[in-house]
Design a protein around this motif. Structure first.
Motif, PDB file in Angstrom:
ATOM      1  N   UNK A 108      15.522  -9.720  48.449  1.00 55.06           N
ATOM      2  CA  UNK A 108      14.842  -8.653  49.193  1.00 55.06           C
ATOM      3  C   UNK A 108      13.607  -9.211  49.904  1.00 55.06           C
ATOM      4  N   UNK A 109      12.886 -10.123  49.249  1.00 57.84           N
ATOM      5  CA  UNK A 109      11.716 -10.729  49.873  1.00 57.84           C
ATOM      6  C   UNK A 109      12.073 -11.542  51.106  1.00 57.84           C
TER       7      UNK A 109
ATOM      8  N   UNK B  72      18.288  -7.442  65.948  1.00 58.20           N
ATOM      9  CA  UNK B  72      19.708  -7.636  65.655  1.00 58.20           C
ATOM     10  C   UNK B  72      20.191  -6.720  64.526  1.00 58.20           C
ATOM     11  N   UNK B  73      19.368  -6.561  63.508  1.00 56.61           N
ATOM     12  CA  UNK B  73      19.790  -5.785  62.345  1.00 56.61           C
ATOM     13  C   UNK B  73      19.542  -4.286  62.502  1.00 56.61           C
TER      14      UNK B  73
ATOM     15  N   UNK C  78      21.092 -16.775  54.772  1.00 57.00           N
ATOM     16  CA  UNK C  78      21.370 -17.598  55.951  1.00 57.00           C
ATOM     17  C   UNK C  78      22.858 -17.596  56.291  1.00 57.00           C
ATOM     18  N   UNK C  79      23.702 -17.576  55.277  1.00 58.57           N
ATOM     19  CA  UNK C  79      25.137 -17.551  55.550  1.00 58.57           C
ATOM     20  C   UNK C  79      25.626 -16.172  55.978  1.00 58.57           C
ATOM     21  N   UNK C  80      24.988 -15.114  55.521  1.00 54.85           N
ATOM     22  CA  UNK C  80      25.419 -13.773  55.888  1.00 54.85           C
ATOM     23  C   UNK C  80      24.922 -13.334  57.266  1.00 54.85           C
ATOM     24  N   UNK C  81      23.743 -13.764  57.669  1.00 58.41           N
ATOM     25  CA  UNK C  81      23.158 -13.265  58.929  1.00 58.41           C
ATOM     26  C   UNK C  81      24.020 -13.510  60.169  1.00 58.41           C
TER      27      UNK C  81
ATOM     28  N   UNK D 234      26.108  -6.455  56.405  1.00 62.11           N
ATOM     29  CA  UNK D 234      26.315  -6.686  54.984  1.00 62.11           C
ATOM     30  C   UNK D 234      25.065  -7.289  54.354  1.00 62.11           C
ATOM     31  N   UNK D 235      24.381  -8.159  55.076  1.00 62.34           N
ATOM     32  CA  UNK D 235      23.132  -8.743  54.566  1.00 62.34           C
ATOM     33  C   UNK D 235      22.084  -7.664  54.351  1.00 62.34           C
ATOM     34  N   UNK D 236      22.006  -6.716  55.267  1.00 66.88           N
ATOM     35  CA  UNK D 236      21.050  -5.616  55.136  1.00 66.88           C
ATOM     36  C   UNK D 236      21.451  -4.669  54.004  1.00 66.88           C
TER      37      UNK D 236
END
Length: 108
Positions: A10-11, A25-26, A79-82, A88-90
């Motif tokens: 989360x941080x 983007x998010x 880094x892999x999800x973004x 999904x990262x969010x």
């Protein structure tokens, strides 16, 4: 260590959202200056609390080693999800934020 992992993720997500490019983007819009400051403060604070959680779980000797491992794992996951699954990262960050109190209760 689950609590430290959740807080680190989360941080790092909050620090990521403090950058205008990732925020746009998010979430679909550029952040204001005040929001950038609050996200940076929240991100660094959560990383500090995750250090406390790791040290509380394993002591200073193993807690620091575990914390660095958790830092790397959570940063790698983000880094892999973004690039491939930004939503999904969010969502994972929101789930981690909701699951952190449960992990804190289980750690006690």
């Amino acid at each position: 260590m689950l609590l430290a992992l959740l807080l680190c993720y989360v941080g790092f997500t909050a620090l990521c959202l403090s950058m205008p490019r990732h925020h746009d983007e998010l979430l679909g819009y550029k952040p204001s200056g005040q929001r950038v400051k609050r996200l940076k403060l929240a991100g660094w604070s959560l990383l500090g609390v995750s250090l406390w959680a790791a040290v509380a779980a394993g002591g200073w000797g193993l807690g620091l080693v575990d914390w660095f491992a958790v830092l790397m794992a959570s940063a790698l996951a983000l880094v892999l999800l973004l690039p491939y699954r930004p939503k999904l990262a969010l969502a994972l960050a929101a789930f981690s934020l909701l699951a952190a109190p449960v992990a804190a209760w289980a750690q006690c």
